[in-house]
Write an enzyme that holds these catalytic residues in place. Structure first.
Site: not given
Length: 406
Positions: A250, A84, A86-87, A246
């Site tokens: 996690k 990931g 580009g976060g 969410y």
């Protein structure tokens, strides 16, 4: 090697002759002094001493250069992968890794999308040491290709939607809590398994899994007078009842990652950052980079005066690298720098930026968040002052045009 000064007559030398002079310079001066006085014995002694000092100095400097070359080559040879890449947080991780000389693989959904990933190619050392891989969490073969040959992996992929059109305060809460169970749980759990299976397949030495403080703080059974530490876990049933999908995703992903480590004897360390604020390297905004924005614009009549937990995105990236590079790092690490009430934050922002549109009033809440990053601090982690982070965050928002109409 020090020069034996007994061969000369120190009482004939000027006062403070040796003050501030290194051995080689001293020997050279003795040669000149003794030659001036026609003292051949003193001259020969000083000359031999000077040659020995020169030789030893050259050997020491060569050994130092050799050690520097070995360290540089060791780091340069180390190849790591950022999932990931580009976060918001991941971009800073990539940036810091490149600045340290690592060879970096970064996974992105589309390497050719300059709008989303062009900033990575502009980072220092990127042209030589960065390689982008087209894949996502559900593409196991793609993950295997990206991780192949890497000694370390940073799983930083975020579950928040990557695009937030016309970003504003009203979009942040739906972007996280409004997502359905299936939209979050599948990529979180299946994606985590794909990443770790690919790591196991490539014999990766260490994995840093980036979780969230949200996997810590939603625990109604934790003693109110006790600061939450790495032993505190968010309660899954509480999240289901409150529909906090969410944070449930996690929590489950982090818990299973640590269990996977125990079961397969792979070195996995997890980092649980609080809400990240600070400047962005991205040219497009993601929801995770907008955590301070609701307090600067929108001008709601009333908001809850609740505890907020923040960390500078650069400090979070530092913590992630620290968890990777420190051999003694193990288990979970909470990464949070500042806890303050909404009212206190708004008053601070008003004092620094009086012209933005702030909430008009606050309603009291009973929930307090006491959280400790002591374990991470004991590892050597330090964080920036809140004021510095606020200044850099607001400047980043202004440069992106997010506060232009206020």
């Amino acid at each position: 090697m020090p020069c034996h000064q007994s061969d000369v007559e120190p009482q004939l030398l000027p006062n403070n002759f040796f003050l501030g002079v290194d051995h080689m310079s001293t020997c050279l001066c003795l040669c000149l002094w003794s030659r001036h006085r026609d003292d051949s014995d003193a001259y020969n002694t000083a000359y031999v001493c000077m040659l020995k000092v020169i030789t030893e100095t050259l050997h020491v400097r060569e050994r130092e250069r050799e050690r520097e070359r070995e360290m540089a080559q060791s780091i340069e040879r180390e190849r790591v992968c950022v999932i990931g890449g580009g976060g918001y947080v991941a971009s800073w991780v990539v940036n810091f890794l490149l600045s340290k000389g690592y060879m970096v693989h970064a996974t992105v959904r589309d390497p050719c999308d300059e709008r989303k990933n062009g900033h990575l190619k502009k980072l220092k050392n990127a042209s030589e040491n960065l390689q982008l891989f087209k894949t996502d969490l559900l593409d196991y073969e793609g993950l295997c290709a990206a991780i192949a040959g890497c000694t370390g992996v940073f799983h930083v992929a975020n579950l928040v939607p990557s695009d937030v059109p016309n970003p504003g305060a009203e979009l942040l809460e739906p972007a996280i809590t409004g997502m359905r169970n299936a939209e979050l749980l599948e990529p979180a759990i299946t994606g985590m398994r794909n990443v770790l299976n690919a790591c196991l397949n490539s014999k990766v030495k260490k994995v840093v899994f980036v979780s969230s403080v949200g996997a810590v703080i939603f625990n109604p059974n934790w003693p109110e007078d006790q600061a939450m530490d790495e032993n505190c876990w968010t309660d899954g049933e509480y999240c289901k009842t409150a529909e906090l999908w969410y944070w449930l995703a996690k929590t489950l992903a982090e818990s299973e990652a640590l269990e996977y480590a125990r079961r397969n004897e792979i070195n996995i360390v997890t980092v649980c950052p609080s809400s990240c604020i600070g400047p962005t390297l991205q040219s497009t905004r993601t929801a995770s980079s907008l955590n301070l924005l609701p307090h600067l614009k929108g001008g709601k009549e009333s908001v809850e005066d609740e505890d907020l937990v923040f960390a500078d995105v650069r400090d979070v990236a530092d913590a992630i690298l620290l968890a990777y590079e420190k051999p003694e790092a193990e288990g979970r690490y909470i990464c949070s720098s500042h806890t303050l009430r909404s009212r206190v934050l708004v008053e601070k922002l008003k004092s620094m930026y009086p012209n933005y549109n702030y909430p008009k009033s606050f309603t009291e809440t009973k929930r307090d968040i006491k959280i400790s990053s002591k374990k991470l601090q004991n590892l050597g982690w330090k964080s920036r002052p809140l004021e510095e982070t606020i200044v850099d965050t607001v400047k980043s928002y202004e440069e992106s045009g997010l506060l232009g109409n206020e």
